[in-house]
Motif scaffolding. Structure first.
Motif, PDB file in Angstrom:
ATOM      1  N   ALA A  71       0.798  -1.190   0.130  1.00 41.19           N
ATOM      2  CA  ALA A  71       0.183  -0.089   0.024  1.00 41.19           C
ATOM      3  C   ALA A  71       0.935   1.310  -0.055  1.00 41.19           C
ATOM      4  CB  ALA A  71      -0.818  -0.046   1.306  1.00 41.19           C
ATOM      5  N   ARG A  72       1.901   1.315   0.786  1.00 39.83           N
ATOM      6  CA  ARG A  72       2.764   2.450   0.891  1.00 39.83           C
ATOM      7  C   ARG A  72       3.470   2.540  -0.383  1.00 39.83           C
ATOM      8  NH1 ARG A  72       4.490   0.841   6.257  1.00 39.83           N
ATOM      9  NH2 ARG A  72       6.428   0.101   5.050  1.00 39.83           N
ATOM     10  N   ALA A  73       3.854   1.600  -1.210  1.00 32.14           N
ATOM     11  CA  ALA A  73       4.433   1.723  -2.602  1.00 32.14           C
ATOM     12  C   ALA A  73       3.746   2.140  -3.624  1.00 32.14           C
ATOM     13  CB  ALA A  73       5.034   0.346  -2.854  1.00 32.14           C
ATOM     14  N   GLN A  74       2.248   2.099  -3.272  1.00 34.03           N
ATOM     15  CA  GLN A  74       1.392   2.676  -4.325  1.00 34.03           C
ATOM     16  C   GLN A  74       0.759   4.187  -4.090  1.00 34.03           C
ATOM     17  OE1 GLN A  74      -1.953  -0.051  -4.469  1.00 34.03           O
ATOM     18  NE2 GLN A  74      -0.585  -1.612  -5.579  1.00 34.03           N
ATOM     19  N   GLY A  75       1.366   4.734  -2.703  1.00 29.05           N
ATOM     20  CA  GLY A  75       1.290   6.186  -2.244  1.00 29.05           C
ATOM     21  C   GLY A  75       0.285   5.991  -1.153  1.00 29.05           C
ATOM     22  N   VAL A  76      -0.165   5.177  -0.790  1.00 27.87           N
ATOM     23  CA  VAL A  76      -0.950   5.255   0.480  1.00 27.87           C
ATOM     24  C   VAL A  76      -0.454   5.779   1.599  1.00 27.87           C
ATOM     25  CG1 VAL A  76      -2.714   3.937   2.026  1.00 27.87           C
ATOM     26  CG2 VAL A  76      -2.304   3.427  -0.528  1.00 27.87           C
ATOM     27  N   LYS A  77      -1.107   6.417   2.386  1.00 23.81           N
ATOM     28  CA  LYS A  77      -0.410   7.261   3.677  1.00 23.81           C
ATOM     29  C   LYS A  77      -0.404   6.288   4.722  1.00 23.81           C
ATOM     30  CE  LYS A  77      -2.091  12.157   3.762  1.00 23.81           C
ATOM     31  NZ  LYS A  77      -3.065  12.827   4.241  1.00 23.81           N
ATOM     32  N   GLU A  78       0.545   6.076   5.302  1.00 29.13           N
ATOM     33  CA  GLU A  78       1.130   5.453   6.443  1.00 29.13           C
ATOM     34  C   GLU A  78      -0.086   4.890   7.376  1.00 29.13           C
ATOM     35  OE1 GLU A  78       4.084   3.254   7.891  1.00 29.13           O
ATOM     36  OE2 GLU A  78       4.911   5.065   7.085  1.00 29.13           O
ATOM     37  N   ASP A  79      -0.524   5.704   7.889  1.00 27.85           N
ATOM     38  CA  ASP A  79      -1.831   5.321   8.797  1.00 27.85           C
ATOM     39  C   ASP A  79      -2.787   4.808   8.209  1.00 27.85           C
ATOM     40  OD1 ASP A  79      -2.444   7.672   7.723  1.00 27.85           O
ATOM     41  OD2 ASP A  79      -3.661   8.625   9.060  1.00 27.85           O
ATOM     42  N   VAL A  80      -3.120   5.163   7.084  1.00 22.63           N
ATOM     43  CA  VAL A  80      -4.307   4.566   5.958  1.00 22.63           C
ATOM     44  C   VAL A  80      -3.918   3.043   5.912  1.00 22.63           C
ATOM     45  CG1 VAL A  80      -5.798   4.581   4.170  1.00 22.63           C
ATOM     46  CG2 VAL A  80      -4.908   6.750   5.212  1.00 22.63           C
ATOM     47  N   ALA A  81      -2.808   2.962   5.451  1.00 22.06           N
ATOM     48  CA  ALA A  81      -2.151   1.530   5.025  1.00 22.06           C
ATOM     49  C   ALA A  81      -2.164   0.730   6.161  1.00 22.06           C
ATOM     50  CB  ALA A  81      -0.739   1.550   4.442  1.00 22.06           C
ATOM     51  N   GLU A  82      -1.858   1.058   7.356  1.00 23.90           N
ATOM     52  CA  GLU A  82      -1.901   0.244   8.630  1.00 23.90           C
ATOM     53  C   GLU A  82      -3.245  -0.160   8.916  1.00 23.90           C
ATOM     54  OE1 GLU A  82       0.704   1.563  11.775  1.00 23.90           O
ATOM     55  OE2 GLU A  82       0.305  -0.465  12.512  1.00 23.90           O
ATOM     56  N   LYS A  83      -4.114   0.799   8.856  1.00 31.28           N
ATOM     57  CA  LYS A  83      -5.720   0.231   9.268  1.00 31.28           C
ATOM     58  C   LYS A  83      -6.293  -0.359   8.107  1.00 31.28           C
ATOM     59  CE  LYS A  83      -6.896   4.659  11.791  1.00 31.28           C
ATOM     60  NZ  LYS A  83      -7.374   5.855  11.324  1.00 31.28           N
ATOM     61  N   ALA A  84      -6.091  -0.412   7.003  1.00 33.39           N
ATOM     62  CA  ALA A  84      -6.455  -1.307   6.099  1.00 33.39           C
ATOM     63  C   ALA A  84      -5.825  -2.693   6.104  1.00 33.39           C
ATOM     64  CB  ALA A  84      -6.093  -0.752   4.690  1.00 33.39           C
ATOM     65  N   ALA A  85      -4.653  -2.924   6.590  1.00 35.73           N
ATOM     66  CA  ALA A  85      -3.860  -4.227   6.829  1.00 35.73           C
ATOM     67  C   ALA A  85      -4.762  -4.567   8.043  1.00 35.73           C
ATOM     68  CB  ALA A  85      -2.244  -3.984   6.859  1.00 35.73           C
ATOM     69  N   GLU A  86      -4.467  -3.780   9.064  1.00 38.11           N
ATOM     70  CA  GLU A  86      -5.181  -4.642   9.991  1.00 38.11           C
ATOM     71  C   GLU A  86      -6.653  -4.823  10.314  1.00 38.11           C
ATOM     72  OE1 GLU A  86      -5.249  -1.724  13.542  1.00 38.11           O
ATOM     73  OE2 GLU A  86      -3.112  -1.950  13.479  1.00 38.11           O
ATOM     74  N   LYS A  87      -7.550  -4.217   9.146  1.00 33.92           N
ATOM     75  CA  LYS A  87      -8.804  -4.811   8.965  1.00 33.92           C
ATOM     76  C   LYS A  87      -8.593  -6.263   8.175  1.00 33.92           C
ATOM     77  CE  LYS A  87     -13.146  -2.915   6.730  1.00 33.92           C
ATOM     78  NZ  LYS A  87     -13.346  -2.078   5.948  1.00 33.92           N
ATOM     79  N   PHE A  88      -7.778  -6.112   7.272  1.00 32.75           N
ATOM     80  CA  PHE A  88      -8.021  -7.393   6.481  1.00 32.75           C
ATOM     81  C   PHE A  88      -7.472  -8.802   7.247  1.00 32.75           C
ATOM     82  CE2 PHE A  88      -5.506 -10.316   3.983  1.00 32.75           C
ATOM     83  CZ  PHE A  88      -6.311 -10.564   2.916  1.00 32.75           C
ATOM     84  N   VAL A  89      -6.417  -8.490   8.100  1.00 31.77           N
ATOM     85  CA  VAL A  89      -6.023  -9.350   9.008  1.00 31.77           C
ATOM     86  C   VAL A  89      -7.007  -9.792   9.943  1.00 31.77           C
ATOM     87  CG1 VAL A  89      -4.134  -9.883  10.769  1.00 31.77           C
ATOM     88  CG2 VAL A  89      -3.600  -8.954   8.525  1.00 31.77           C
ATOM     89  N   LYS A  90      -7.770  -9.040  10.467  1.00 33.98           N
ATOM     90  CA  LYS A  90      -8.926  -9.392  11.609  1.00 33.98           C
ATOM     91  C   LYS A  90      -9.932 -10.243  10.606  1.00 33.98           C
ATOM     92  CE  LYS A  90      -9.278  -5.752  14.987  1.00 33.98           C
ATOM     93  NZ  LYS A  90      -9.636  -4.376  15.294  1.00 33.98           N
ATOM     94  N   GLN A  91     -10.304  -9.785   9.414  1.00 37.41           N
ATOM     95  CA  GLN A  91     -11.161 -10.676   8.857  1.00 37.41           C
ATOM     96  C   GLN A  91     -10.758 -12.194   8.482  1.00 37.41           C
ATOM     97  OE1 GLN A  91     -11.424  -8.548   5.138  1.00 37.41           O
ATOM     98  NE2 GLN A  91     -13.591  -7.395   5.964  1.00 37.41           N
ATOM     99  N   VAL A  92      -9.193 -12.331   8.123  1.00 35.56           N
ATOM    100  CA  VAL A  92      -8.911 -13.366   7.931  1.00 35.56           C
ATOM    101  C   VAL A  92      -8.680 -14.221   9.155  1.00 35.56           C
ATOM    102  CG1 VAL A  92      -6.603 -14.686   7.313  1.00 35.56           C
ATOM    103  CG2 VAL A  92      -7.351 -12.683   5.934  1.00 35.56           C
ATOM    104  N   ALA A  93      -8.415 -13.710  10.249  1.00 35.98           N
ATOM    105  CA  ALA A  93      -8.325 -14.334  11.495  1.00 35.98           C
ATOM    106  C   ALA A  93      -9.575 -14.896  11.745  1.00 35.98           C
ATOM    107  CB  ALA A  93      -7.679 -13.450  12.580  1.00 35.98           C
ATOM    108  N   SER A  94     -10.758 -14.157  11.527  1.00 34.05           N
ATOM    109  CA  SER A  94     -11.945 -14.414  12.084  1.00 34.05           C
ATOM    110  C   SER A  94     -12.593 -15.609  11.345  1.00 34.05           C
ATOM    111  CB  SER A  94     -13.196 -13.212  12.046  1.00 34.05           C
ATOM    112  OG  SER A  94     -13.177 -13.074  10.877  1.00 34.05           O
ATOM    113  N   LYS A  95     -12.164 -15.740  10.004  1.00 34.14           N
ATOM    114  CA  LYS A  95     -12.508 -16.806   9.166  1.00 34.14           C
ATOM    115  C   LYS A  95     -11.907 -18.033   9.508  1.00 34.14           C
ATOM    116  CE  LYS A  95     -13.779 -14.356   4.960  1.00 34.14           C
ATOM    117  NZ  LYS A  95     -13.287 -14.085   3.510  1.00 34.14           N
ATOM    118  N   GLY A  96     -10.400 -17.787   9.868  1.00 40.62           N
ATOM    119  CA  GLY A  96      -9.694 -18.846  10.420  1.00 40.62           C
ATOM    120  C   GLY A  96     -10.269 -19.765  11.642  1.00 40.62           C
TER     121      GLY A  96
END
Lengths: 99, 211
Positions: A71-96
């Protein structure tokens, strides 16, 4: 034996030592939605990266880190990238945990 | 276990590396003081931060022996730690550096309170990792152009060169290996299960198996 590049570390490895996973049409669509320009029909993973991915603690951290870096490499801001990554990981963890 | 005495010339080399480590750490401390003073920087490392403990750490067998002895002395050398060291060593031999950082794999000696389990005996590479920037950018997921760590290449290069000379006396060429592997081999050497000179071939075999 031909070499395949690992989807995670990108290093070329002997195809026989790698695990190849095929993607479904739905998965490829979801990947496109997430910004992947040309999702592949299959991805190969080396033994080392697969052992990291299959461990719940390191696997989730790795996914989170990879998303943030991409996300950072595509120009996404640090805090936005972190939140998006956290959200995705939470979804994956709940599925698991449901399985 | 651990009561086996190493040959005198091996003990001398272990002691020599310890002295070199402490001298190098002291030299580096002076550099840190001077550089931070001149550039008006502040060291931002604090106890419990531990971001740098998620880097893969490599040390030599001679640097590992005092660490192993310290763990043994303090009653921390047990089956659970051995398992952690074995897993960590195996992973470190096969995993790409960037993948290691992103997966947040901790040093096997990091405690659950995020403290170094061998702080007094910690390797030189850990002693010379000093941040002078925002600690947020020390986290392995945030490492980038904003990360400000004082360069330790010069001190580490000199230490490796000195170590290589000492290791050469024991017919060893391999300078460093994953900390988990090094500590497990230190146990074998200290208990007499393995000759110091056999360490290289053992590690090469492990490298080949995990490559």
């Amino acid at each position: 034996m031909p070499n395949l590049n690992c989807a995670i570390c990108k290093r070329p490895k002997d195809a026989a030592s790698m695990k190849v996973y095929s993607t479904t049409v739905e998965e490829r669509r979801a990947m496109e939605k997430m910004g992947e320009k040309s999702p592949k029909a299959s991805y190969a993973y080396c033994k080392s990266c697969l052992s990291i991915l299959s461990n719940p603690a390191t696997g989730l951290s790795l996914m989170k880190g990879l998303i943030q870096v991409q996300a950072r490499a595509q120009g996404v801001k640090e805090d936005v990238a972190e939140k998006a990554a956290e959200k995705f990981v939470k979804q994956v963890a709940s599925k698991g945990t449901r399985q | 276990m651990g009561k086996h005495h190493l040959p005198v010339f091996v003990e001398q080399s272990v002691g020599q590396i310890e002295v070199l480590k402490m001298e190098s750490a002291s030299k580096f401390d002076t550099v840190v003081r001077e550089e931070t003073h001149q550039a008006n920087l502040t060291v931002s490392c604090t106890s419990g931060c531990a971001s740098c403990c998620y880097h893969p750490i490599s040390i030599s067998i001679l640097e590992a022996i005092p660490i192993y002895r310290s763990l043994l002395r303090h009653g921390r050398w047990n089956a659970s730690l051995r398992k952690k060291l074995e897993e960590s060593g195996r992973h470190q031999l096969g995993v790409d550096y960037e993948v290691w950082l992103l997966a947040l794999i901790p040093c096997p000696l990091l405690t659950s309170e995020k403290r170094c389990g061998v702080y007094e005996e910690r390797p030189l590479v850990c002693r010379t990792h000093v941040s002078v920037g925002d600690p947020y950018y020390c986290h392995p997921h945030h490492i980038g152009p904003h990360t400000q760590v004082l360069p330790n290449n010069g001190i580490m290069r000199a230490f490796h060169q000195d170590q290589a000379k000492v290791l050469h006396k024991h017919h060893l060429q391999l300078n460093t290996m994953p900390i988990g592997t090094a500590l497990l081999l230190a146990e074998k050497v200290c208990t007499g299960e393995m000759e110091l000179g056999a360490v290289d071939s053992h590690v090469f075999k492990e490298y080949l198996e995990n490559a």
